[in-house]
Scaffold this motif. Structure first.
Motif, PDB file in Angstrom:
ATOM      1  N   ALA A 131      41.401  39.766  37.201  1.00 44.56           N
ATOM      2  CA  ALA A 131      41.737  39.965  38.611  1.00 44.56           C
ATOM      3  C   ALA A 131      43.235  39.910  38.848  1.00 44.56           C
ATOM      4  O   ALA A 131      43.691  40.012  39.992  1.00 44.56           O
ATOM      5  CB  ALA A 131      41.034  38.920  39.466  1.00 44.56           C
ATOM      6  N   SER A 136      46.485  45.306  38.384  1.00 41.70           N
ATOM      7  CA  SER A 136      46.391  46.186  39.545  1.00 41.70           C
ATOM      8  C   SER A 136      45.948  47.579  39.092  1.00 41.70           C
ATOM      9  O   SER A 136      46.639  48.217  38.287  1.00 41.70           O
ATOM     10  CB  SER A 136      47.736  46.270  40.260  1.00 41.70           C
ATOM     11  N   PRO A 137      44.799  48.097  39.574  1.00 42.22           N
ATOM     12  CA  PRO A 137      43.852  47.379  40.437  1.00 42.22           C
ATOM     13  C   PRO A 137      43.061  46.357  39.628  1.00 42.22           C
ATOM     14  O   PRO A 137      42.882  46.532  38.422  1.00 42.22           O
ATOM     15  CB  PRO A 137      42.951  48.502  40.961  1.00 42.22           C
ATOM     16  N   PRO A 138      42.571  45.301  40.269  1.00 45.77           N
ATOM     17  CA  PRO A 138      41.850  44.258  39.537  1.00 45.77           C
ATOM     18  C   PRO A 138      40.451  44.714  39.136  1.00 45.77           C
ATOM     19  O   PRO A 138      39.877  45.617  39.743  1.00 45.77           O
ATOM     20  CB  PRO A 138      41.778  43.112  40.553  1.00 45.77           C
ATOM     21  N   ASP A 139      39.923  44.105  38.066  1.00 39.35           N
ATOM     22  CA  ASP A 139      38.522  44.329  37.722  1.00 39.35           C
ATOM     23  C   ASP A 139      37.655  43.802  38.863  1.00 39.35           C
ATOM     24  O   ASP A 139      37.958  42.762  39.453  1.00 39.35           O
ATOM     25  CB  ASP A 139      38.155  43.588  36.429  1.00 39.35           C
ATOM     26  N   ASP A 140      36.575  44.507  39.157  1.00 42.04           N
ATOM     27  CA  ASP A 140      35.707  44.089  40.258  1.00 42.04           C
ATOM     28  C   ASP A 140      34.252  44.374  39.892  1.00 42.04           C
ATOM     29  O   ASP A 140      33.597  45.218  40.498  1.00 42.04           O
ATOM     30  CB  ASP A 140      36.094  44.824  41.543  1.00 42.04           C
ATOM     31  N   ALA A 153      36.480  39.497  33.317  1.00 41.81           N
ATOM     32  CA  ALA A 153      37.151  40.257  34.366  1.00 41.81           C
ATOM     33  C   ALA A 153      38.596  39.796  34.485  1.00 41.81           C
ATOM     34  O   ALA A 153      38.897  38.613  34.329  1.00 41.81           O
ATOM     35  CB  ALA A 153      36.428  40.086  35.700  1.00 41.81           C
TER      36      ALA A 153
END
Length: 234
Positions: A24, A27-31, A22
């Protein structure tokens, strides 16, 4: 996360053995969605002119390198040793290659460092503590006192949700040097159906992580596979 966290290279170790990566930092971060028993590893950012200090120090992470810095100075820059830190077995990994062990209790054994080197301060081995590891929020040493039991020690370490309290084990080294394992079912202890077990100084208590449970979709897939095999070989 600390300033030293490398958020672009987070790794998630799944219960089934797979690893998910992942980022983080974007933008947007992996979630990614987590499941019980998953482990998250956030690596430290490797600095060009910094020392990495890990383990039993007050502020683990990166500390600025100064000319002539030694192991003891790097540890002071990281806030100093914790009370359970062992300053006799500090592992030093050199960025240029090779490793060493520093014993700060022996005069003249302090080791000179260079930018990019890494220190790891281990926990001090003591007989007046027990050690809790596994599916707890606060793994590590628990001070021993006469009458300490498995239930009290595990409770102080705060078991995580889904921890296998029915599969707890005491790992104890006997006078003959042999290690013996004693199972303790804390689920039954909490219900009054089993007896709690006393601990001794130096004991290790293992709290297993939750296993992967099968949801309805996985169960239907297994049933479908079984039916397919049945009709295939009729």
């Amino acid at each position: 996360p600390t300033e030293a966290a490398e958020l672009a290279q987070i790794r998630i170790s799944r219960v089934d053995g797979n690893v998910t990566r992942a980022n983080a930092a974007k933008s947007p971060p992996d979630d990614p969605i987590l499941e019980p028993g998953d482990r998250i590893f956030v690596p430290l950012r490797v600095g060009g002119n910094e020392i990495t200090v890990l383990g039993a120090v007050m502020k683990p992470g990166l500390v600025p390198f100064t000319n002539g810095m030694t192991v003891s100075e790097a540890i002071r820059a990281a806030g100093g040793l914790r009370v359970d830190g062992d300053d006799t077995r500090i592992a030093v990994t050199f960025r240029a290659g090779g490793s060493s062990v520093a014993n700060l209790t022996v005069p003249g054994s302090d080791v000179a460092l260079a930018p990019g080197d890494q220190l790891t301060v281990p926990l001090r081995v003591t007989t007046d503590h027990v050690y809790i590891r596994g599916a707890v929020a606060r793994p590590g040493m628990v001070p021993y006192s006469p009458g300490l039991t498995v239930a009290a020690a595990v409770s102080s370490a705060m078991p995580v949700e889904g921890a296998r309290l029915d599969k707890v084990k005491i790992v104890r080294k006997g006078p003959d040097g042999k290690t013996r394992t004693t199972p303790v079912n804390l689920a039954k202890v909490s219900q009054g159906e089993a007896q709690d077990q006393p601990l001794l100084p130096g004991d290790v208590v293992d709290v297993p992580y939750p296993g992967k449970s099968f949801g309805m979709r996985e169960k239907l897939q297994l049933v479908s596979l079984a039916l397919f095999i049945y009709f295939l070989f009729r």
